[in-house]
Design a protein around this motif. Structure first.
Motif, short mmCIF file in Angstrom:
data_model
loop_
_atom_site.label_atom_id
_atom_site.label_comp_id
_atom_site.label_asym_id
_atom_site.label_seq_id
_atom_site.Cartn_x
_atom_site.Cartn_y
_atom_site.Cartn_z
N GLY A 17 0.79 -1.24 0.00
CA GLY A 17 0.00 0.00 0.00
C GLY A 17 0.82 1.28 0.00
N SER A 18 2.12 1.20 0.15
CA SER A 18 2.90 2.44 0.00
C SER A 18 3.64 2.47 -1.34
CB SER A 18 3.85 2.66 1.18
OG SER A 18 4.85 1.68 1.19
N GLY A 19 3.24 1.59 -2.24
CA GLY A 19 3.79 1.61 -3.59
C GLY A 19 3.05 2.61 -4.48
N PHE A 20 3.37 2.56 -5.73
CA PHE A 20 2.81 3.49 -6.72
C PHE A 20 1.28 3.38 -6.77
CE2 PHE A 20 1.98 3.42 -11.53
CZ PHE A 20 1.51 4.73 -11.55
N ILE A 21 0.78 2.24 -7.14
CA ILE A 21 -0.68 2.07 -7.25
C ILE A 21 -1.31 1.99 -5.86
CG2 ILE A 21 -2.50 0.51 -8.05
CD1 ILE A 21 -0.66 -0.17 -10.44
N GLY A 22 -0.65 1.29 -4.95
CA GLY A 22 -1.20 1.08 -3.62
C GLY A 22 -1.49 2.38 -2.89
N SER A 23 -0.60 3.36 -3.04
CA SER A 23 -0.82 4.61 -2.31
C SER A 23 -1.99 5.40 -2.91
CB SER A 23 0.47 5.45 -2.31
OG SER A 23 0.80 5.85 -3.63
N HIS A 24 -2.17 5.33 -4.20
CA HIS A 24 -3.35 5.97 -4.80
C HIS A 24 -4.63 5.29 -4.31
CE1 HIS A 24 -1.55 8.80 -7.71
NE2 HIS A 24 -0.57 7.91 -7.84
N LEU A 25 -4.55 3.97 -4.15
CA LEU A 25 -5.71 3.25 -3.66
C LEU A 25 -5.98 3.61 -2.19
CD1 LEU A 25 -7.61 1.17 -5.04
CD2 LEU A 25 -6.29 -0.61 -3.90
N ALA A 26 -4.90 3.79 -1.42
CA ALA A 26 -5.06 4.18 -0.01
C ALA A 26 -5.78 5.53 0.09
CB ALA A 26 -3.70 4.24 0.67
N ASP A 27 -5.44 6.47 -0.80
CA ASP A 27 -6.14 7.76 -0.82
C ASP A 27 -7.64 7.55 -0.91
OD1 ASP A 27 -3.67 9.02 -0.86
OD2 ASP A 27 -3.74 9.52 -3.00
#
Lengths: 328, 328
Positions: A17-27
């Protein structure tokens, strides 16, 4: 919280979740009013805590660790497994770790799911290998060399799909599997190594863009906001009849060379050089999106590559202008 | 011992060594004068200690346990990883365990290998799925549904191949991978569930042989002695230039129905009934053996199906006549 009782609120884990896609998903997860807590598990191999630094929400916690061994007494209503490098130069540098992250990650995370919980997994268009048909529907079985230099990624994604769909068949697991085609946008690592980020970094630094081979190999380039919008719609819906994997991507096929030329046009004086082709680089890749349009009405990857690249370019420029961020 | 000094003698581990193929391989390993010790690791899921009961050799030890978690302080010169069910009804009953045995088994066993040691793995013709070309050369990428009911086996074999060949590429691992086509013979479980053992058991008990579908799906049927002879030649040679997987099988394609008819001919009064086809049963399977003939000069699967089935039939008859053995 908006009339949702505590017991109906959901505990969600995002591995990677702190990767490229993961962090956008966390938002987007943190915008959910039914979210009770969001645990991000990430070993920071290719992710960065910087990607979550803008989030100030008491429901969010970041646990530094490998998806395949992370333990907690907590159990989750929804688990989203994104823990894997996605760029060839990263996964080819440590293939065993890549397989462990995907397959071992799935095994371990399944054990953290509440009974009846939902397991979401980001698979990849790489399961189609160097496809012999175009566009690729989900039913296409692919053309992957399981002994080749890209196999740790391709085969560990395929094997994880097998584990999840077989667990669905034998135990009724609530599964959501997407096959993501090329994704680009802000929060890509500057040293990610894939075409768009390479071209932009090169344009902003040396001014010389490296194209491997003739550049006529094509890809479908999905801007991250569009792609994560598709994930949100597919992962969060409670009632869904579709039981198989779902292609998510942009189906406008553009050659690597055309992308390079467009990036060049943003930086006067920049130029293109050709290097030796990469082994087993797929010649084409384009999602058949008929199923996605039916399952996710209203969704589309609407951002064209010129607009998406402009936005990504601006983000990279701001990063490179901030030395601390660029080296983080 | 025949002039081989203690330090040149080899410690060998066979995971799955009390199974059908593994036990035949153990017989041959114990004929090696350079063998110092043979550790068989087997969880007895589909294997049986009966298969090793005839062996009385102080160099042999059987450790009951899962290949994916077995630990010892010993390190091995050669590891042969056969730990997996191979019959659809067995692997489909516990797909997660099947994936764990193959992929997890390989990860764990790699940790028990001496530096410079050799890792041998039995992959499968199932990596070709329902092949679109016949015969299948090793370079054929296959047609496997990675979300289908056979995927736990097919994809965990593919993923294990990926792990091993990528470990070869990145760390120089000495790898031997065979892709075995259908194998039959003495020591197949009576409840194995595959065609030849089913037909023989049925002929010897109910007299009614069950053919799924029209029976026109073809297979190449390899008698176990021939197949294990191929393994011996490939796994034990120190100098070998071939770095990829190797097909091992019999390339005489015979339909399931013809096999059933032949078994019927051995038991007067027996008959054939047709049942619904099995989902995703491959329509054909035949090895391209050109590479095997070149790499293993002199080897061939010479036993024809009539002779092999006769021998297997006699063994099954002796087992069924001995109730203790049949239920072991």
């Amino acid at each position: 919280m908006h009339g949702i009782s505590r017991k109906d609120r959901r505990a969600v884990l995002v591995a990677g979740g702190s990767g490229f896609i993961g962090s956008h998903l966390a938002d987007r997860l943190l915008q959910r009013t039914d979210l009770d807590c969001l645990v991000v598990v990430d070993n920071l191999w290719t992710g960065s805590p910087q990607n979550l630094a803008h989030l100030n929400d008491p429901r969010l916690s970041l646990e530094i660790g490998d998806a395949e061994v992370f333990t907690t007494s907590q159990r989750f209503d929804e688990i989203i497994h994104l823990a894997s490098p996605a760029s060839p130069c990263w996964y080819m540098s440590d293939p065993a770790r890549t397989i462990r992250a995907n397959v071992g990650g799935a095994f371990n995370l399944l054990g953290l799911l509440k009974p009846g919980g939902r397991f979401c997994f980001s698979s990849t268009s790489e399961v189609y290998g160097d496809p012999q048909i175009s566009p690729q529907p989900e039913s296409y079985r692919g053309s992957v060399d399981c002994t080749g230099p890209r196999s740790s990624y391709d085969e560990s994604k395929r094997c994880t799909e097998a584990l999840l769909f077989e667990t669905q068949r034998t135990q009724g697991l609530d599964v959501r599997v997407v096959r993501l085609f090329n994704v680009y946008g802000p929060r890509t690592r500057i040293d990610d190594g894939r075409a768009i980020s390479n071209f932009i970094s090169q344009a902003l630094t040396t001014g010389v863009l490296t194209v491997y081979g003739d550049g006529l190999q094509s890809r479908s380039w999905g801007y991250v906001d569009d792609i994560v919008d598709g994930l949100e719609r597919f992962f969060w819906r409670d009632n869904i009849s579709h039981r198989g994997p779902l292609n998510i991507g942009n189906n406008c096929e553009v050659s690597v060379l055309d992308i390079a030329k467009f990036v060049c046009s943003l930086v006067p004086g920049s130029s293109i050089v050709h290097h030796e082709p990469v082994p087993q680089d797929p010649t084409n890749r384009c999602p058949d999106l008929r199923l996605a349009k039916r399952i996710l009405p209203g969704w589309e990857a609407a951002t064209d590559y010129q607009e998406g690249i402009r936005r990504t370019f601006e983000w990279f420029r701001s990063q490179i202008a901030t030395p601390a961020a660029a080296t983080a």
